[in-house]
Design an enzyme around this catalytic site. Structure first.
Site, PDB file in Angstrom:
ATOM      1  N   TYR A  14     -47.758 -12.287  31.263  1.00 30.60           N
ATOM      2  CA  TYR A  14     -48.763 -13.047  32.016  1.00 30.60           C
ATOM      3  C   TYR A  14     -48.072 -13.767  33.171  1.00 30.60           C
ATOM      4  CZ  TYR A  14     -51.861 -12.722  27.860  1.00 30.60           C
ATOM      5  OH  TYR A  14     -52.628 -12.298  26.810  1.00 30.60           O
ATOM      6  N   HIS A  44     -56.714 -27.210  25.253  1.00 36.71           N
ATOM      7  CA  HIS A  44     -56.222 -26.021  25.961  1.00 36.71           C
ATOM      8  C   HIS A  44     -55.103 -26.375  26.941  1.00 36.71           C
ATOM      9  CE1 HIS A  44     -56.882 -22.485  28.816  1.00 36.71           C
ATOM     10  NE2 HIS A  44     -56.692 -21.903  27.650  1.00 36.71           N
ATOM     11  N   ARG A  84     -59.373 -13.441  38.739  1.00 32.36           N
ATOM     12  CA  ARG A  84     -59.025 -12.217  38.013  1.00 32.36           C
ATOM     13  C   ARG A  84     -60.228 -11.596  37.313  1.00 32.36           C
ATOM     14  NH1 ARG A  84     -56.275 -13.639  32.909  1.00 32.36           N
ATOM     15  NH2 ARG A  84     -58.314 -13.312  31.995  1.00 32.36           N
ATOM     16  N   ARG A 108     -59.189 -19.097  19.515  1.00 29.20           N
ATOM     17  CA  ARG A 108     -59.882 -17.908  18.999  1.00 29.20           C
ATOM     18  C   ARG A 108     -58.929 -16.747  18.734  1.00 29.20           C
ATOM     19  NH1 ARG A 108     -64.483 -16.727  22.636  1.00 29.20           N
ATOM     20  NH2 ARG A 108     -65.676 -18.153  21.359  1.00 29.20           N
TER      21      ARG A 108
END
Length: 718
Positions: A501, A468, A597, A438
């Site tokens: 990240y 993924h 998170r 996306r």
């Protein structure tokens, strides 16, 4: 007479009261993000960054989540969420929760951050406060740089209301014909191709008198829409400008690809991307509260939205554009600079150029051949580990094949360049590029075409599933035999986000892992109904079932006098089956710590339900992204890492891979990481039974412990 003990009442763990709403939990996460912009311990420019992140996150939330709920309402979907709410009820609650938050964000920028920036020499000015010299400069800038780009659109019976594109900032302009005295309406789009803030040159940066000057300017500028608004006469010659009002539009931004019917997935996605550029139906309109009622009503009617879709913004619209100011050279107002360090076991490797690696006794493959290697980003360098692995393979004549999955990567990806080099060097290269990632679809289509042109075998993913996983497989000929090297990670192969990240990755030459990745790539590129793997847990094949079995094992061990223990770190916990299993584990006495998170639909701390479950969330300078799953297993602990969150989309509609870390010292490292995070009292928030989060504070003379800061120190100490 002795009273009989009443039979225990069976608790229905699927009862909606035991679940938090997913959409509201997402908002709570962004409350924590927004809090960083308020926390005086956060450096000023970083506070600005968190304001921008909050706005950026909201844009995506409206384009995807709110848009989906609106579609459900329109389709009269009656299915309730796990917490028992209809789509319409969820939309109402979202509105109720978000409006005060958005107002709070903008008020904070205008009343606190903007003055604080000025006190440090960063002036976000309003046009009306400028002196004549500055206005003259901006007028010249407007005529030379802005005017040629603008297209004023009249709105009258001969000019129907124009299509307002997604995420566009606009001016609603009221003008009066100087001949007929007729009042007219027009729309001017603020072009995205120009900078949102127009910087004033140094020689005109004498500040206007209303602005208190406490420091010489480092940067001063004006929002572009104000520059346009104060030069509208050039767009409407002979007309009298009556008033103008900025507004911004958000549309449904999700793609709607019918994969089963698409003969060419890339072409189908390219077509959908064209539609996204203009956007679907409008889901939000932002405007200033001073917008006159007749203009507001016209916009609502023409864009076919409801009054509750209008968000009044008192101040600048689109604060995500503040990102541009975070690059100003003001190191004292930012987090201390961090340079990822080379993993200690790769330091000798890094001393040698990639093309000369084979001539040295120590290269990437020799390191991994001796022992599995765990890397923790951004504390360990991505470029000197993952990127180096692929680059070294690309230039190694003993390498026969490279296979990898590519979900998101950077615009100038050295990973892709290495894969192209490998193909040019005659290595068999196969890459699964997930075209449906996306908001990265266009980027991935671009890379897919470049890879194909270089001779790489490119596949676009599986119909109905997003790939993924984060996997690399390198097949190498060594001394007459074939050896396979693997990298299994939790994060994307993106060098830029690898600096922002937190993620984990393991390199290994274990034969069973090599065989598993071979089978998985065959599944991804060919046809396969393989239902089990030697070491990997794969979604949608067996990942949920295996995780459920691990939880059941802890329950059983606990009931048999053991010490049931689960620690899981992930981005989101939504899956009802796994939440129910965790409730059952808590009821059995298993001690459970969750580090989540973002979204968490599990309600911790409920008597007889979840009193043995604790949930924390860590929001710091790096985005927590790694997934780690620890099970005590009666003292023979098991620790897994991988790409999957515990969400239905990950477990049912995505290809994910999770792996057991078998090397004892690496498993111990992961347990240490979890322990340090659980002890965080700087960036950790504790989820309460009512859904609120409370930020931890050091108690008494307890020192402040930031897990991310500790990991940086540990990496430097090597």
């Amino acid at each position: 007479m002795r009273r009989r003990k009443p039979a225990p009442v069976e608790i229905n763990l699927n009862d909606p009261q035991y679940y938090f709403n997913r959409e509201l939990s997402w908002i709570e996460f962004n409350c924590r993000v927004l809090h960083e912009a308020f926390d005086p311990r956060t450096p000023l420019i970083e506070r600005l960054k968190f304001l921008a992140i909050f706005s950026s996150n909201l844009d995506e939330y409206f384009m995807v989540r709110v848009a989906a709920l609106k579609e459900q309402v329109e389709a009269k979907v009656s299915k309730l969420s796990p917490d028992g709410r209809t789509p319409q009820e969820q939309l109402g609650l979202i509105n109720e929760r978000l409006r005060p938050l958005v107002a709070k964000q903008h008020r904070h920028f205008e009343e606190a951050v903007r003055p604080q920036l000025a006190s440090q020499g960063v002036y976000v000015l309003d046009y009306i406060d400028l002196n004549q010299e500055q206005r003259s400069y901006l007028h010249d800038y407007f005529e030379s740089q802005v005017f040629p780009v603008l297209t004023p659109l009249a709105i009258d019976p001969g000019h129907p209301f124009p299509y307002i594109s997604n995420l566009s900032l606009n001016l609603a302009v009221v003008i009066k014909d100087s001949v007929t005295d007729e009042e007219l309406f027009a729309r001017v789009k603020v072009p995205k191709v120009l900078p949102r803030f127009i910087q004033l040159p140094i020689n005109t940066q004498d500040l206007p008198t209303p602005i208190a000057k406490s420091r010489a300017p480092v940067w001063a500028g004006v929002p572009l829409e104000q520059v346009i608004a104060h030069n509208l006469e050039a767009l409407f010659p002979g007309m009298n400008i009556q008033e103008y009002h900025p507004f911004r539009v958000t549309r449904n931004g999700d793609l709607d690809v019918e994969e089963d019917e698409a003969e060419d997935l890339m072409s189908a996605i390219e077509e959908e991307l064209k539609k996204r550029r203009v956007g679907g139906s409008v889901v939000r309109v932002e405007m200033n509260p001073s917008m006159p009622e007749h203009i507001r009503s016209m916009l609502i009617e023409e864009m076919e939205v409801e009054p509750e879709d209008v968000y009044e913004i008192d101040g600048l619209l689109c604060l995500k554009d503040l990102f541009t100011l975070t690059s100003l050279p003001l190191p004292d107002l930012k987090d201390p600079h961090w340079s990822p360090v080379i993993h200690p076991k790769l330091r000798r490797v890094a001393e040698v150029p990639v093309t000369e690696a084979l001539t040295h006794d120590e290269n990437f493959f020799s390191v991994v051949r001796r022992q599995d290697l765990l890397v923790h980003h951004p504390y360990h360098s991505f470029s000197r580990s993952v990127q180096r692995f692929i680059e070294e393979a690309a230039h190694d004549p003993n390498v026969l094949a490279i296979k990898m999955t590519l979900y998101r990567t950077s615009g100038d990806s050295p990973i892709v360049q290495a894969l192209i080099a490998a193909a040019e060097n005659g290595i068999q290269v196969a890459v699964l590029v997930e075209l449906k990632a996306r908001f990265d679809e266009a980027n991935n289509i671009n890379w897919a075409k470049k890879l194909e042109n270089a001779g790489v075998h490119v596949v676009y993913g599986l119909v109905g599933l997003k790939t993924h996983t984060k996997l690399v497989l390198v097949v190498r000929r060594e001394e007459g035999r074939i050896r396979r090297y693997v990298h299994i990670g939790t994060g994307n192969y993106n060098p830029k986000t690898a600096r922002l990240y937190t993620d984990l990755g393991i390199f290994s030459s274990r034969e069973e892992l090599g065989a598993d990745l071979t089978d998985l790539f065959n599944y991804l590129t060919g046809y396969s109904r393989q239902q089990s793997y030697r070491k990997l847990l794969v979604a949608p094949v067996n990942l949920r079932d295996r995780m459920l079995s691990f939880i059941d094992r802890e329950i059983e061990l606990q009931r048999n006098g053991g010490q049931g223990r689960i620690v899981a770190k992930m981005n989101a916990l939504v899956d009802p089956k796994l939440i129910t299993a965790l409730y059952e584990a808590s009821q059995a006495g298993v001690q459970i710590d969750l580090i989540i998170r973002g979204i968490c639909c599990l309600r911790p701390g409920l008597k007889d339900i979840s009193e043995n479950i604790r949930v924390i969330s860590i929001v710091g300078r790096f985005l927590e992204h790694a997934r780690i799953f620890y099970f005590n297993n009666g003292g023979e602990s098991e620790v897994y890492i991988g790409s999957a969150d515990w969400m239905p989309r990950n477990l049912d509609r995505r290809v994910e891979a999770v792996v057991l870390v078998e090397e004892p010292n690496l498993a111990q490292d992961l347990q240490e990481i979890l322990g340090i995070m659980l002890a965080d009292n700087r960036h950790a928030w504790e989820l309460q039974p009512d859904g609120k989060y409370v930020q931890r504070q050091p108690q008494g003379d307890q020192p402040e412990q930031s897990s991310q800061r500790i990991f940086m120190e540990m990496a430097q100490q090597g």
